[in-house]
Design a protein around this motif. Structure first.
Motif, PDB file in Angstrom:
ATOM      1  N   VAL A  32      38.525  32.348  34.689  1.00 31.40           N
ATOM      2  CA  VAL A  32      39.539  32.931  35.555  1.00 31.40           C
ATOM      3  C   VAL A  32      40.307  33.944  34.708  1.00 31.40           C
ATOM      4  N   GLY A  33      40.695  35.050  35.328  1.00 34.16           N
ATOM      5  CA  GLY A  33      41.392  36.064  34.545  1.00 34.16           C
ATOM      6  C   GLY A  33      42.250  36.976  35.391  1.00 34.16           C
ATOM      7  N   GLY A  34      42.973  37.814  34.699  1.00 34.11           N
ATOM      8  CA  GLY A  34      43.817  38.798  35.357  1.00 34.11           C
ATOM      9  C   GLY A  34      44.025  39.983  34.445  1.00 34.11           C
ATOM     10  N   GLY A  35      44.229  41.135  35.062  1.00 32.13           N
ATOM     11  CA  GLY A  35      44.398  42.335  34.258  1.00 32.13           C
ATOM     12  C   GLY A  35      45.303  43.351  34.907  1.00 32.13           C
ATOM     13  N   ILE A  36      45.668  44.322  34.101  1.00 31.31           N
ATOM     14  CA  ILE A  36      46.517  45.416  34.546  1.00 31.31           C
ATOM     15  C   ILE A  36      45.901  46.703  34.011  1.00 31.31           C
ATOM     16  N   GLY A  37      46.075  47.781  34.771  1.00 32.14           N
ATOM     17  CA  GLY A  37      45.458  49.018  34.332  1.00 32.14           C
ATOM     18  C   GLY A  37      45.987  50.252  35.026  1.00 32.14           C
ATOM     19  N   TYR A  38      45.133  51.243  35.053  1.00 31.32           N
ATOM     20  CA  TYR A  38      45.462  52.586  35.518  1.00 31.32           C
ATOM     21  C   TYR A  38      44.380  53.017  36.503  1.00 31.32           C
ATOM     22  N   SER A  39      44.777  53.611  37.628  1.00 34.24           N
ATOM     23  CA  SER A  39      43.788  54.086  38.590  1.00 34.24           C
ATOM     24  C   SER A  39      44.054  55.537  38.953  1.00 34.24           C
ATOM     25  N   SER A  40      42.970  56.201  39.336  1.00 37.77           N
ATOM     26  CA  SER A  40      43.045  57.583  39.782  1.00 37.77           C
ATOM     27  C   SER A  40      42.049  57.782  40.914  1.00 37.77           C
ATOM     28  N   PHE A  41      42.516  58.376  42.026  1.00 37.61           N
ATOM     29  CA  PHE A  41      41.656  58.601  43.172  1.00 37.61           C
ATOM     30  C   PHE A  41      41.006  59.972  43.183  1.00 37.61           C
ATOM     31  N   GLY A  42      41.550  60.925  42.474  1.00 44.50           N
ATOM     32  CA  GLY A  42      40.980  62.269  42.492  1.00 44.50           C
ATOM     33  C   GLY A  42      41.179  62.973  43.821  1.00 44.50           C
ATOM     34  N   VAL A  43      42.265  62.646  44.522  1.00 43.94           N
ATOM     35  CA  VAL A  43      42.560  63.241  45.825  1.00 43.94           C
ATOM     36  C   VAL A  43      43.277  64.575  45.604  1.00 43.94           C
ATOM     37  N   ASP A  44      42.811  65.602  46.271  1.00 42.22           N
ATOM     38  CA  ASP A  44      43.458  66.908  46.217  1.00 42.22           C
ATOM     39  C   ASP A  44      44.118  67.204  47.552  1.00 42.22           C
ATOM     40  N   LEU A  57      49.555  52.569  38.603  1.00 40.33           N
ATOM     41  CA  LEU A  57      49.288  51.273  38.012  1.00 40.33           C
ATOM     42  C   LEU A  57      48.430  50.450  38.972  1.00 40.33           C
ATOM     43  N   SER A  58      47.494  49.698  38.438  1.00 38.54           N
ATOM     44  CA  SER A  58      46.675  48.801  39.255  1.00 38.54           C
ATOM     45  C   SER A  58      46.684  47.422  38.607  1.00 38.54           C
ATOM     46  N   PHE A  59      46.291  46.421  39.373  1.00 38.48           N
ATOM     47  CA  PHE A  59      46.177  45.074  38.814  1.00 38.48           C
ATOM     48  C   PHE A  59      45.078  44.330  39.534  1.00 38.48           C
ATOM     49  N   LYS A  60      44.605  43.243  38.926  1.00 40.25           N
ATOM     50  CA  LYS A  60      43.550  42.439  39.546  1.00 40.25           C
ATOM     51  C   LYS A  60      43.598  41.015  39.024  1.00 40.25           C
ATOM     52  N   GLY A  61      43.077  40.119  39.827  1.00 39.52           N
ATOM     53  CA  GLY A  61      42.859  38.735  39.452  1.00 39.52           C
ATOM     54  C   GLY A  61      41.429  38.396  39.824  1.00 39.52           C
ATOM     55  N   PHE A  62      40.780  37.525  39.067  1.00 36.23           N
ATOM     56  CA  PHE A  62      39.376  37.235  39.354  1.00 36.23           C
ATOM     57  C   PHE A  62      38.990  35.843  38.878  1.00 36.23           C
ATOM     58  N   ILE A  63      37.948  35.311  39.514  1.00 36.53           N
ATOM     59  CA  ILE A  63      37.312  34.071  39.083  1.00 36.53           C
ATOM     60  C   ILE A  63      35.823  34.364  38.989  1.00 36.53           C
ATOM     61  N   GLY A  64      35.159  33.696  38.059  1.00 36.70           N
ATOM     62  CA  GLY A  64      33.745  33.970  37.880  1.00 36.70           C
ATOM     63  C   GLY A  64      32.954  32.756  37.476  1.00 36.70           C
ATOM     64  N   TYR A  65      31.637  32.911  37.587  1.00 37.61           N
ATOM     65  CA  TYR A  65      30.691  31.873  37.208  1.00 37.61           C
ATOM     66  C   TYR A  65      29.523  32.543  36.485  1.00 37.61           C
ATOM     67  N   ARG A  66      29.168  32.009  35.315  1.00 39.58           N
ATOM     68  CA  ARG A  66      28.016  32.503  34.563  1.00 39.58           C
ATOM     69  C   ARG A  66      26.858  31.535  34.752  1.00 39.58           C
ATOM     70  N   GLN A  67      25.780  32.016  35.358  1.00 35.30           N
ATOM     71  CA  GLN A  67      24.581  31.194  35.520  1.00 35.30           C
ATOM     72  C   GLN A  67      23.965  30.902  34.152  1.00 35.30           C
ATOM     73  N   LYS A  79      44.769  45.277  43.489  1.00 32.17           N
ATOM     74  CA  LYS A  79      45.503  46.417  44.031  1.00 32.17           C
ATOM     75  C   LYS A  79      44.861  47.611  43.334  1.00 32.17           C
ATOM     76  N   VAL A  80      43.999  48.291  44.074  1.00 32.64           N
ATOM     77  CA  VAL A  80      43.201  49.370  43.494  1.00 32.64           C
ATOM     78  C   VAL A  80      44.095  50.521  43.055  1.00 32.64           C
ATOM     79  N   GLY A  81      45.095  50.842  43.852  1.00 35.32           N
ATOM     80  CA  GLY A  81      45.990  51.928  43.486  1.00 35.32           C
ATOM     81  C   GLY A  81      46.820  52.394  44.662  1.00 35.32           C
ATOM     82  N   VAL A  82      47.547  53.488  44.442  1.00 27.38           N
ATOM     83  CA  VAL A  82      48.457  54.039  45.448  1.00 27.38           C
ATOM     84  C   VAL A  82      48.251  55.553  45.516  1.00 27.38           C
ATOM     85  N   ILE A  83      48.228  56.072  46.725  1.00 25.85           N
ATOM     86  CA  ILE A  83      48.204  57.516  46.936  1.00 25.85           C
ATOM     87  C   ILE A  83      49.519  57.884  47.614  1.00 25.85           C
ATOM     88  N   GLU A  84      50.270  58.790  46.979  1.00 19.31           N
ATOM     89  CA  GLU A  84      51.560  59.224  47.537  1.00 19.31           C
ATOM     90  C   GLU A  84      51.473  60.695  47.926  1.00 19.31           C
TER      91      GLU A  84
END
Length: 186
Positions: A32-44, A57-67, A79-84
């Motif tokens: 299980v994990g979580g992260g914070i980062g930076y996003s860009s949409f490239g919208v003109d 700013l973006s953030f995420k939480g996740f759970i995983g399983y390794r076979q 939260k992928v990001g924000v367009i203003e």
């Protein structure tokens, strides 16, 4: 002492380091994990009277399983990001993009705790819009692909850190998201 014989303390300390290296590289099944980062949409902007800001700013939480040490699956919320958009008239529109996704992950353990990976998956996304003034917008939602590349580093068996790039398709736009995450391995 024979030249081929070693002192008992030396042998056990070498063995302990080898076992520790194997322990770090051994995959844990669940995480299980979580992260914070930076996003860009490239919208003109399509108009000179509209200012668009699409890096946030973006953030995420996740759970995983390794076979096994090569194949895994991950479920995430982000939260992928924000367009203003700010219009010359003073009207303002802020669209936050959220996502729930499921991906298959392919890993290649290199040893020393480093594991690069690639992922591809499907995500359901939705917009949450806040507006002021006479801006018109309909909140959208949909299902699209996302993919990414990254590397996990096992600090010790129960704790890893991750650096990752992901590309989310969102309707006719795409977002590049760079995150740093902490992971608890079980």
């Amino acid at each position: 002492q024979d030249a081929g014989e070693r002192a008992p303390g030396f042998t056990s300390s070498v063995r302990s380091r080898e076992e520790a290296a194997e322990d770090i590289d051994a995959p844990s099944r669940f995480y299980v994990g979580g992260g914070i980062g930076y996003s860009s949409f490239g919208v003109d902007s399509t108009s000179s009277s509209v200012d668009v800001e699409d890096t946030t700013l973006s953030f995420k939480g996740f759970i995983g399983y390794r076979q096994n040490k090569y194949l895994g699956a991950e479920l995430q919320f982000a939260k992928v990001g924000v367009i203003e958009q700010t219009h010359a008239s003073g009207s303002h529109l802020e669209e936050a993009i959220y996502s729930v996704g499921f991906s298959g992950n392919l890993s290649l353990p290199l040893g020393g705790g480093f594991t690069p990976f690639a992922k591809i998956g499907v995500h359901g996304w939705w917009e949450n819009a806040e507006k002021s003034g006479s801006v018109s917008n309909t909140e959208g939602s949909g299902t699209d692909l996302y993919f990414g590349l990254g590397v996990d580093y096992n600090v010790f068996r129960a704790f890893s850190i991750r650096a990752e790039w992901e590309n989310y398709f969102v309707a006719d736009e795409n977002a590049n998201v760079f995150t740093a995450s902490a992971i608890l391995n079980f």
